[in-house]
Design a protein around this motif. Structure first.
Motif, short mmCIF file in Angstrom:
data_model
loop_
_atom_site.label_atom_id
_atom_site.label_comp_id
_atom_site.label_asym_id
_atom_site.label_seq_id
_atom_site.Cartn_x
_atom_site.Cartn_y
_atom_site.Cartn_z
N PHE A 54 46.47 77.37 62.79
CA PHE A 54 45.21 77.69 61.55
C PHE A 54 44.81 78.43 61.80
O PHE A 54 43.91 78.78 61.48
CB PHE A 54 44.16 76.86 62.70
N GLY A 55 45.04 80.18 63.10
CA GLY A 55 44.45 81.21 62.81
C GLY A 55 44.99 82.73 61.82
O GLY A 55 44.83 83.61 62.45
N LYS A 56 46.29 82.22 62.11
CA LYS A 56 47.20 83.24 61.18
C LYS A 56 46.32 84.00 60.19
O LYS A 56 45.91 83.00 59.38
CB LYS A 56 48.38 82.07 61.35
N GLY A 57 46.65 85.67 60.57
CA GLY A 57 45.86 85.64 59.57
C GLY A 57 44.82 86.45 59.57
O GLY A 57 44.39 87.36 59.31
N ARG A 58 43.81 85.86 60.91
CA ARG A 58 43.22 86.10 61.11
C ARG A 58 43.35 87.12 62.38
O ARG A 58 43.55 87.01 63.04
CB ARG A 58 41.65 85.19 61.71
N ASP A 59 41.54 88.27 62.67
CA ASP A 59 41.86 88.89 63.30
C ASP A 59 41.24 88.03 64.00
O ASP A 59 40.20 87.91 64.54
CB ASP A 59 40.94 90.64 63.06
N LEU A 85 36.39 75.74 69.71
CA LEU A 85 35.61 76.73 69.40
C LEU A 85 36.11 77.68 68.62
O LEU A 85 35.62 78.32 67.41
CB LEU A 85 34.79 77.68 70.22
N ILE A 86 37.11 78.46 68.48
CA ILE A 86 38.89 79.40 67.73
C ILE A 86 38.53 78.83 67.01
O ILE A 86 38.74 79.48 65.74
CB ILE A 86 39.44 79.86 68.60
N LYS A 87 38.72 77.60 67.37
CA LYS A 87 39.30 77.00 65.28
C LYS A 87 37.68 76.73 64.12
O LYS A 87 38.27 76.90 63.28
CB LYS A 87 39.49 75.57 65.64
N ASN A 88 36.70 76.57 64.76
CA ASN A 88 35.53 77.13 64.20
C ASN A 88 34.90 77.82 63.23
O ASN A 88 34.99 78.12 62.29
CB ASN A 88 34.58 75.90 64.86
N ALA A 89 35.22 78.68 64.52
CA ALA A 89 34.94 80.46 63.93
C ALA A 89 36.11 80.81 62.53
O ALA A 89 35.89 81.31 62.18
CB ALA A 89 35.28 81.22 65.32
N CYS A 90 37.55 80.54 63.54
CA CYS A 90 38.75 80.19 62.31
C CYS A 90 37.99 79.73 60.37
O CYS A 90 38.35 80.12 59.42
CB CYS A 90 39.96 80.57 62.09
N ASP A 94 36.69 84.43 56.15
CA ASP A 94 38.19 83.63 55.46
C ASP A 94 38.70 84.65 55.59
O ASP A 94 38.59 84.99 57.25
CB ASP A 94 37.96 84.55 53.92
N LYS A 95 39.61 84.91 55.23
CA LYS A 95 41.40 86.11 56.14
C LYS A 95 40.90 87.24 56.18
O LYS A 95 41.50 87.79 57.10
CB LYS A 95 42.37 86.19 54.62
N ASN A 96 39.29 87.83 55.34
CA ASN A 96 39.19 89.02 56.20
C ASN A 96 38.18 89.08 58.07
O ASN A 96 37.67 89.76 57.90
CB ASN A 96 39.06 90.24 55.28
N GLY A 97 37.74 88.40 58.15
CA GLY A 97 37.31 87.67 59.03
C GLY A 97 37.38 88.05 60.28
O GLY A 97 38.74 88.20 60.42
N SER A 131 32.83 84.44 69.59
CA SER A 131 31.73 84.88 67.44
C SER A 131 32.11 84.95 66.56
O SER A 131 33.64 85.55 66.80
CB SER A 131 30.62 85.89 67.90
N ASP A 132 31.67 84.90 65.73
CA ASP A 132 32.53 84.90 64.34
C ASP A 132 31.29 86.23 63.71
O ASP A 132 30.23 86.35 63.38
CB ASP A 132 33.16 83.89 63.79
N ASN A 133 31.78 86.63 61.97
CA ASN A 133 31.40 87.37 61.26
C ASN A 133 30.80 86.21 60.22
O ASN A 133 31.20 86.42 58.58
CB ASN A 133 31.82 88.69 60.84
N GLY A 134 30.90 85.05 60.53
CA GLY A 134 31.65 84.06 58.93
C GLY A 134 29.49 83.33 58.55
O GLY A 134 28.83 84.25 59.02
#
Length: 173
Positions: A54-59, A85-90, A94-97, A131-134
């Motif tokens: 599910f996080g493929k392509g995310r940094d 938690l990581i899935k929610n952040a993903c 978006d892909k640039n997140g 944390s994320d920048n979503g």
């Protein structure tokens, strides 16, 4: 070489099977099966799963404190907690997140013990931050996101963060 991915899939299938076997016990209020665990290793496992699915392509950046002591925890429950938690952040980015998973040792951290009426506080020196920048949580849901069946997602069940809250509480967090 596909062996690392095959090993990861096999380990996950075994972990999920064990969780399903224990579901009835957990619903009955049984305590987690605590043993010494390395929280950084658990987070690394959760990040590896995210990177492969599910996080493929995310940094997903990790900043782990290598000096953390072993903790007392239920490895399978903690993995599922961090996956949620990581899935929610993903899903919030978006892909640039950018998603950051950080561990640290905080001797000053203290949390209220659940169910304790005298306001006792327990030391909780291991700190995990995801944390994320979503887009963030809508204001009307912020006070209830850890309640069962509360979700802001069209296809969400509202059980992921409720499970996180239950796991954290059962680990005195």
């Amino acid at each position: 070489d596909s062996q690392p991915l095959t090993d990861l899939i096999t380990a996950e299938a075994d972990r999920i099977a064990a969780l399903l076997t224990r579901a009835e016990t957990l619903a009955g209020g049984q305590p987690p099966r605590r043993q010494p665990v390395n929280i950084n290793e658990i987070l690394h496992h959760a990040i590896s799963l995210a990177d492969s699915s599910f996080g493929k392509g995310r940094d997903i950046i990790h900043q782990f404190d290598p000096s953390l002591p072993m903790a007392s925890g239920d490895r399978d429950l903690l993995i599922q907690c961090f996956i949620n938690l990581i899935k929610n952040a993903c899903e919030a980015t978006d892909k640039n997140g950018l998603i950051t998973v950080k561990t640290s040792y905080n001797l000053g951290a203290r949390f209220a013990l659940g169910g304790d009426q005298d306001g006792a506080r327990a030391a909780s020196p291991l700190l995990v931050e995801i944390s994320d920048n979503g887009v963030g949580i809508p204001a009307h849901l912020r006070d209830h996101v850890f309640d069962p069946f509360v979700t802001g997602k069209k296809a969400g069940s509202g059980l992921g963060l409720a499970m996180v809250a239950s796991t954290v509480a059962s680990h005195d967090g």
